[in-house]
Write a protein that holds these residues in place. Sequence first.
Motif, PDB file in Angstrom:
ATOM      1  N   GLU A  30       0.837  -1.206   0.000  1.00 49.62           N
ATOM      2  CA  GLU A  30       0.000   0.000   0.000  1.00 49.62           C
ATOM      3  C   GLU A  30       0.871   1.255   0.000  1.00 49.62           C
ATOM      4  N   LEU A  31       0.532   2.190  -0.851  1.00 54.93           N
ATOM      5  CA  LEU A  31       1.238   3.471  -0.910  1.00 54.93           C
ATOM      6  C   LEU A  31       0.700   4.382   0.183  1.00 54.93           C
ATOM      7  N   LYS A  32       1.626   5.022   0.910  1.00 56.20           N
ATOM      8  CA  LYS A  32       1.164   5.918   1.978  1.00 56.20           C
ATOM      9  C   LYS A  32       1.211   7.369   1.513  1.00 56.20           C
ATOM     10  N   GLU A  33       0.127   8.075   1.764  1.00 59.00           N
ATOM     11  CA  GLU A  33       0.083   9.511   1.434  1.00 59.00           C
ATOM     12  C   GLU A  33       0.812  10.262   2.543  1.00 59.00           C
ATOM     13  N   PRO A  34       1.830  11.050   2.220  1.00 58.07           N
ATOM     14  CA  PRO A  34       2.507  11.796   3.287  1.00 58.07           C
ATOM     15  C   PRO A  34       1.562  12.807   3.946  1.00 58.07           C
ATOM     16  N   GLU A  35       1.777  13.058   5.225  1.00 56.94           N
ATOM     17  CA  GLU A  35       0.953  14.069   5.905  1.00 56.94           C
ATOM     18  C   GLU A  35       1.425  15.458   5.498  1.00 56.94           C
ATOM     19  N   ILE A  36       0.484  16.285   5.115  1.00 55.63           N
ATOM     20  CA  ILE A  36       0.822  17.625   4.630  1.00 55.63           C
ATOM     21  C   ILE A  36      -0.046  18.651   5.341  1.00 55.63           C
ATOM     22  N   THR A 284      -2.065  16.560 -26.973  1.00 54.97           N
ATOM     23  CA  THR A 284      -2.798  15.644 -26.081  1.00 54.97           C
ATOM     24  C   THR A 284      -3.348  16.433 -24.887  1.00 54.97           C
ATOM     25  N   PRO A 285      -4.123  15.772 -24.015  1.00 57.56           N
ATOM     26  CA  PRO A 285      -4.802  16.513 -22.944  1.00 57.56           C
ATOM     27  C   PRO A 285      -3.869  16.980 -21.837  1.00 57.56           C
ATOM     28  N   VAL A 286      -4.431  17.751 -20.945  1.00 62.73           N
ATOM     29  CA  VAL A 286      -3.646  18.395 -19.885  1.00 62.73           C
ATOM     30  C   VAL A 286      -3.192  17.383 -18.828  1.00 62.73           C
ATOM     31  N   ALA A 287      -2.230  17.814 -18.035  1.00 61.76           N
ATOM     32  CA  ALA A 287      -1.687  16.971 -16.973  1.00 61.76           C
ATOM     33  C   ALA A 287      -2.776  16.552 -15.991  1.00 61.76           C
ATOM     34  N   TYR A 288      -2.685  15.324 -15.528  1.00 60.08           N
ATOM     35  CA  TYR A 288      -3.546  14.747 -14.487  1.00 60.08           C
ATOM     36  C   TYR A 288      -4.980  14.479 -14.938  1.00 60.08           C
ATOM     37  N   TYR A 401       1.703  19.181  -7.546  1.00 63.11           N
ATOM     38  CA  TYR A 401       0.308  18.767  -7.343  1.00 63.11           C
ATOM     39  C   TYR A 401      -0.550  19.978  -6.975  1.00 63.11           C
ATOM     40  N   TRP A 402      -0.052  20.771  -6.043  1.00 67.00           N
ATOM     41  CA  TRP A 402      -0.842  21.926  -5.579  1.00 67.00           C
ATOM     42  C   TRP A 402      -1.130  22.878  -6.738  1.00 67.00           C
ATOM     43  N   HIS A 403      -0.103  23.131  -7.537  1.00 62.57           N
ATOM     44  CA  HIS A 403      -0.234  24.093  -8.629  1.00 62.57           C
ATOM     45  C   HIS A 403      -1.223  23.614  -9.689  1.00 62.57           C
ATOM     46  N   ILE A 404      -1.082  22.357 -10.110  1.00 62.26           N
ATOM     47  CA  ILE A 404      -1.863  21.910 -11.269  1.00 62.26           C
ATOM     48  C   ILE A 404      -3.222  21.327 -10.860  1.00 62.26           C
ATOM     49  N   GLU A 413      -4.422   9.682  -5.245  1.00 62.82           N
ATOM     50  CA  GLU A 413      -5.374   9.984  -6.317  1.00 62.82           C
ATOM     51  C   GLU A 413      -4.669   9.908  -7.677  1.00 62.82           C
ATOM     52  N   ASP A 414      -3.430  10.374  -7.670  1.00 63.13           N
ATOM     53  CA  ASP A 414      -2.636  10.341  -8.902  1.00 63.13           C
ATOM     54  C   ASP A 414      -2.436   8.890  -9.342  1.00 63.13           C
ATOM     55  N   LEU A 415      -2.045   8.038  -8.403  1.00 62.79           N
ATOM     56  CA  LEU A 415      -1.844   6.619  -8.737  1.00 62.79           C
ATOM     57  C   LEU A 415      -3.159   5.994  -9.213  1.00 62.79           C
ATOM     58  N   ALA A 416      -4.258   6.394  -8.580  1.00 63.19           N
ATOM     59  CA  ALA A 416      -5.555   5.818  -8.949  1.00 63.19           C
ATOM     60  C   ALA A 416      -5.939   6.147 -10.391  1.00 63.19           C
ATOM     61  N   ARG A 417      -5.427   7.285 -10.906  1.00 61.74           N
ATOM     62  CA  ARG A 417      -5.693   7.615 -12.318  1.00 61.74           C
ATOM     63  C   ARG A 417      -5.226   6.478 -13.226  1.00 61.74           C
ATOM     64  N   TYR A 418      -4.139   5.834 -12.797  1.00 59.60           N
ATOM     65  CA  TYR A 418      -3.591   4.735 -13.603  1.00 59.60           C
ATOM     66  C   TYR A 418      -4.286   3.412 -13.290  1.00 59.60           C
ATOM     67  N   THR A 419      -4.421   3.117 -11.989  1.00 53.39           N
ATOM     68  CA  THR A 419      -4.929   1.786 -11.618  1.00 53.39           C
ATOM     69  C   THR A 419      -6.403   1.611 -11.991  1.00 53.39           C
ATOM     70  N   ASN A 420      -7.125   2.702 -12.203  1.00 51.52           N
ATOM     71  CA  ASN A 420      -8.540   2.591 -12.581  1.00 51.52           C
ATOM     72  C   ASN A 420      -8.747   2.354 -14.076  1.00 51.52           C
ATOM     73  N   LEU A 421      -7.659   2.434 -14.843  1.00 47.30           N
ATOM     74  CA  LEU A 421      -7.814   2.335 -16.297  1.00 47.30           C
ATOM     75  C   LEU A 421      -8.070   0.903 -16.761  1.00 47.30           C
ATOM     76  N   THR A 422      -8.853   0.782 -17.820  1.00 45.40           N
ATOM     77  CA  THR A 422      -9.148  -0.526 -18.429  1.00 45.40           C
ATOM     78  C   THR A 422      -8.605  -0.517 -19.861  1.00 45.40           C
ATOM     79  N   PRO A 423      -8.483  -1.684 -20.475  1.00 44.05           N
ATOM     80  CA  PRO A 423      -8.075  -1.710 -21.890  1.00 44.05           C
ATOM     81  C   PRO A 423      -8.976  -0.837 -22.764  1.00 44.05           C
ATOM     82  N   ALA A 424     -10.261  -0.801 -22.426  1.00 39.59           N
ATOM     83  CA  ALA A 424     -11.182   0.024 -23.222  1.00 39.59           C
ATOM     84  C   ALA A 424     -10.843   1.508 -23.086  1.00 39.59           C
ATOM     85  N   ASP A 425     -10.424   1.936 -21.891  1.00 36.26           N
ATOM     86  CA  ASP A 425     -10.019   3.336 -21.706  1.00 36.26           C
ATOM     87  C   ASP A 425      -8.824   3.674 -22.585  1.00 36.26           C
TER      88      ASP A 425
END
Lengths: 451, 480
Positions: A30-36, A284-288, A401-404, A413-425
């Motif tokens: 599991e990836l841990k989100e640093p406390e900010i 191509t589309p914008v970051a994130y 992250y804060w800026h964009i 959330e950033d990692l989830a952008r990848y792990t949620n993808l399917t071949p159809a996506d």
Amino acid sequence: MKLKTTFSSALASGLLWAATSASALAAPGELKEPEITETRLSNGLTLLLSRDTSLPQVAVEIRFLSGSASERKGLEGFAHLFEHLMFQGSEHYNQDYFAPYEAIGGLVNGTTSQDRTNFFEQVPSSHLELALWMESDRVQTLLNVLTEERFENQRSVVLNERRQRYENTPYGMMYPLILENLFPEGHPYHHPTIGYPEALNQATLDDAKQFFSNYYSPSNAVLAIVGDIDLKEARQMVERYFGDWKNPSKPEQPSAPIPVLDADRHVVEQDNISLPQVNLAWVTPVAYSADDAALDLWALILTDGKSSRLYQDLIFEQHLLQDLWAFQASDRLAGAFMISATAAPGHSIDEIAQALDRSLEKALSTPPTEEELKRALNAYRKAFFKKTEGVLKRAHQLTQYWHITGKASYLKEDLARYTNLTPADLAQAARWLKAHRVRVDFIPRDGGDQK
Amino acid sequence: MKRLLFCALLALTACHSEVRAPDRTTLPTPAALKTFQVQEPEVWTLDNQLTVWFLPDHRTPLAIAKLILPTGAATDPVEKAGLLSITASMLDEGAGDKDALTIDRFLQNTATDYGSSVSTDKTTLSFDFLSENVNSVFALLSDFLQKPQFNQKDFDRVIKKAQAQAQADEDDLGDVATLVMRKALFGNGYGSNPPSGTTSSLKRITLDDVRACHQAAFSPEKATLLVTGDLDRKTLEQALEPLRNWKGQPKLTSADVTEPPPAAGLHFVAFPGSTQSMVLLAHRVPGNADVSEEAIKARFADGIFNQPFGSKFMGRLNMNLREDKGYTYGAHARFLRWNLAGMFMLKAQVEKNYTRATVDEMLSELMQIVGDKPITETEYQEGVDDQVLSLPMSFETLSSRADMFAQLIERGYSTDYWNRYTERTRAVTLQDAQASAMKNARGEDFIVVIAGDPELLPSLEGLGLKITQWDRQGNIIPSK
């Protein structure tokens, strides 16, 4: 393996000087989100703090939300030149800004990209106050000591940087040529961050004063401190050193729609090289964004490793190419997907360009297999763990992250952008690579017999 | 209302009293420095003489393994420079029952980054992997070492790619200048071989050469396996099982260092039309082979001398050529050491029109530090502090920690080297550092290598040095 790139990392101009069956694929922990902690000073400066006591080190990064995209026509390259000027001394430390850091085992530097300019230090945690003293002094008093002599010297340094990194290096003009052709005249990303010699030569000290007043203000900045810190103490230090920073400027962020090319573009550049090279680029589309992540995975599926789709066909089986890579570079206003193919000896530019087109068309016509997708995702999962190592890397990540995205806590959330993808996506996202494109060829000057 | 206002004023005052006004008259005094201790590795030797260095690190579920072999490019025959590099590159092209594509899919599926590298004295096979895959990674490494396939079709592809890369490298000012520097300093002896070979040397390498090289170079005796990451000793010991059957002794020997060192001279390689020149000045220095306390002390003194001279941004060389003259984007000097020899080298890529001026300025800086501008007390103290205080940063990530310990293995240093680093650095005196300058910065000892536009040659004749012209493959062009 080549992973996620932003224009910032691809184009940033630094001041100075990498069969098992699908069902057996790894599933890292599991990836841990640093406390900010995020706060805002009364002058508008945003402060991000994150504590990590694993080493007696601390990183400080101040990011200004303006880069080369904010430059006006005729001053292309000025944001980067100004980044250099920021190291020339301030009113209360009127000498080179590297000096105090190099006496304490510190690291100091700055970079410029289209969307931002950042200045950063990593120092022993005992010297955090020094870093804040120095940063806060130059953002308030730089102009009081900026001289024509310093300006002229750094103009020469930057022109030499342009020669060394772009004009006089094999294939060095690739990024400038791609940007100029991918983004139309007037788009903030049309010109390269390094700028143009004629514009740099016309820049004046008055331009520097105007630029500083417009963009170097607390409301246009975010400050991150990551490492072995006491949160309360660090916040008080920031209040002490940055609290009196007065510059009311709130520059508007550049805006522009994602451009659409109405036709393919083809540029041929002669260079002092032996092996021809074809470069393809698409808007191509914008970051994130979701498609941004899908295109990151496409880059791996197409060219990462011998068994990737294009590599296996063009290098492993046909032996047509010497080198091949692809990446999705994305920033705030748009992205660009690039493929670069360097010919193996004996193969012409037309031969490799045609073969690349055929292979790419075939590769994009079939969605990734589950196994291909999981391979690419594993690479990203591992890369995200590496993102949590190192205080300076994390300070940079927080401000990015804060800026964009508007959220400093965005790692999971950033990692989830990848792990949620399917071949159809991914099949959907491939449409970006079927649109009109820019092709930049490099061919040997005078037939290639330069040696 | 009045009462509320009063409270509000009190609150503001209280808040304000915590925020002292900054003192801009002087830089702040640092807080107390925290101690830093480097975790030292557990070390043991397997029955086949393979040494293991192990550093557990549980911060992420990742691990790194580096197999470091005591054989490098210095054992390549000069006419077949690049042989060891090609041999190492062939290992993942087929091993055991896996062909090249199967190995690649395995690496991708397990998110394992693999690479091989060859330096003058060492060959390293590196794996960066998820620690849960340790068994399969070491099984693959075992196949690389004991069951390489070495198929002709794979060799043909690998050698052609290497030749093409060598051809592409000939377009790069820095790569060519470095090659010519090696050849000019070391002739055809130790240190002269570019590890990746040249277009001509690679053409002479055959698959039989690769098979013989693998037999002679890839053996457990004198090799070290460095492992760090999210593992425990028991798990690692089990994963090492396939490597216990690996047998053999290294049979290759390095070339001798040619004597005497080259006389002062200017070595030029043509890049017609280049708007910049690569300028290198270098002379030979002793290598790392001597690990006596005295030799180590001398190398620490060299490091302190070079801090104010050329290794830092604020070093004299960069401040002169970049920050004062604006000739370059950056200039620096470094000691580059292998086992038997090394070099002290000054380097800058400069605007073409300032090529001659750059050589003059470099020579001038050398003259000054051994003459009327010796190292100052401040330069010395800042150099020592910088060296000591920058150490923790190098142990921040798993890969940087692995690299730091790999350095010790490569140089034959003991596992406590980094924990003695501060003590050894602080033991260097200003006099030691200046003595190093007197030994290493004598202008007459240097050779000059320039890669640039041949139009520059007339301006360089004024240096009074014999000019030798080279081609981009490191061959002298006979004078007409």
